[in-house]
Design an enzyme around this catalytic site. Sequence first.
Site, PDB file in Angstrom:
ATOM      1  N   GLU A  92       0.838  -1.202   0.000  1.00 41.53           N
ATOM      2  CA  GLU A  92       0.000   0.000   0.000  1.00 41.53           C
ATOM      3  C   GLU A  92       0.864   1.239   0.000  1.00 41.53           C
ATOM      4  O   GLU A  92       1.962   1.228   0.567  1.00 41.53           O
ATOM      5  CB  GLU A  92      -0.865   0.034   1.268  1.00 41.53           C
ATOM      6  CG  GLU A  92      -2.208  -0.603   1.134  1.00 41.53           C
ATOM      7  CD  GLU A  92      -3.226   0.285   0.440  1.00 41.53           C
ATOM      8  OE1 GLU A  92      -2.847   1.179  -0.337  1.00 41.53           O
ATOM      9  OE2 GLU A  92      -4.409   0.069   0.664  1.00 41.53           O
ATOM     10  N   ASP A  93       0.345   2.314  -0.600  1.00 42.00           N
ATOM     11  CA  ASP A  93       1.027   3.593  -0.459  1.00 42.00           C
ATOM     12  C   ASP A  93       0.640   4.216   0.881  1.00 42.00           C
ATOM     13  O   ASP A  93       1.492   4.601   1.671  1.00 42.00           O
ATOM     14  CB  ASP A  93       0.751   4.540  -1.625  1.00 42.00           C
ATOM     15  CG  ASP A  93      -0.733   4.744  -1.919  1.00 42.00           C
ATOM     16  OD1 ASP A  93      -1.592   4.147  -1.231  1.00 42.00           O
ATOM     17  OD2 ASP A  93      -1.044   5.506  -2.846  1.00 42.00           O
TER      18      ASP A  93
ATOM     19  N   ASP B 251      -5.168   4.069   5.136  1.00 40.85           N
ATOM     20  CA  ASP B 251      -6.039   5.174   5.543  1.00 40.85           C
ATOM     21  C   ASP B 251      -7.174   4.637   6.419  1.00 40.85           C
ATOM     22  O   ASP B 251      -6.965   4.347   7.583  1.00 40.85           O
ATOM     23  CB  ASP B 251      -6.543   5.868   4.273  1.00 40.85           C
ATOM     24  CG  ASP B 251      -7.110   7.248   4.493  1.00 40.85           C
ATOM     25  OD1 ASP B 251      -6.539   8.008   5.289  1.00 40.85           O
ATOM     26  OD2 ASP B 251      -8.137   7.556   3.870  1.00 40.85           O
TER      27      ASP B 251
ATOM     28  N   PHE C 145      -3.335  15.663   3.435  1.00 39.07           N
ATOM     29  CA  PHE C 145      -3.273  15.161   2.069  1.00 39.07           C
ATOM     30  C   PHE C 145      -1.830  15.260   1.583  1.00 39.07           C
ATOM     31  O   PHE C 145      -1.247  16.344   1.584  1.00 39.07           O
ATOM     32  CB  PHE C 145      -4.208  15.959   1.160  1.00 39.07           C
ATOM     33  CG  PHE C 145      -4.399  15.313  -0.177  1.00 39.07           C
ATOM     34  CD1 PHE C 145      -5.313  14.297  -0.335  1.00 39.07           C
ATOM     35  CD2 PHE C 145      -3.657  15.724  -1.267  1.00 39.07           C
ATOM     36  CE1 PHE C 145      -5.488  13.687  -1.571  1.00 39.07           C
ATOM     37  CE2 PHE C 145      -3.821  15.126  -2.507  1.00 39.07           C
ATOM     38  CZ  PHE C 145      -4.740  14.103  -2.658  1.00 39.07           C
TER      39      PHE C 145
ATOM     40  N   ARG D  26       2.844  13.564  -9.111  1.00 38.21           N
ATOM     41  CA  ARG D  26       3.276  12.172  -8.933  1.00 38.21           C
ATOM     42  C   ARG D  26       4.798  12.039  -9.012  1.00 38.21           C
ATOM     43  O   ARG D  26       5.397  11.206  -8.354  1.00 38.21           O
ATOM     44  CB  ARG D  26       2.611  11.319 -10.006  1.00 38.21           C
ATOM     45  CG  ARG D  26       3.104   9.905 -10.129  1.00 38.21           C
ATOM     46  CD  ARG D  26       2.379   9.180 -11.248  1.00 38.21           C
ATOM     47  NE  ARG D  26       0.979   9.023 -10.959  1.00 38.21           N
ATOM     48  CZ  ARG D  26       0.475   8.039 -10.191  1.00 38.21           C
ATOM     49  NH1 ARG D  26       1.273   7.141  -9.685  1.00 38.21           N
ATOM     50  NH2 ARG D  26      -0.813   7.958  -9.958  1.00 38.21           N
TER      51      ARG D  26
END
Length: 102
Positions: free
Chosen positions: A6-7, A10, A59, A72
């Site tokens: 996973e990045d 959350d 964020f 990105r």
Amino acid sequence: HVLLLEDIGDTGRTIAALQAHFLEKGAQSCRVASLLSKPSRRVVPVTIDFLGFEIPDEFVLGFGMDLDGRYRELPDVVVYDAAVERAFSAQAQAVEVERGSL
């Protein structure tokens, strides 16, 4: 055995759903590795077995994470700030107007 990458961990919903899916399909184990984790946003309890960094609920962009396809390519993880983006956009437009491109 399955290792989920996973990045950002959350809410935990995606991780929990994927773990359930793979275990249901016969995986002997299903562990999670994540670059980032936002535990304050967790609504489903999950364990991140291998974690890079725990971060606050902000964020973030860069290092492969984007905002509508932008940022990105940043080599670092940075907190998104809309005011900074507006300032840079305005500055870039001013330069383009000076060059006669707009």
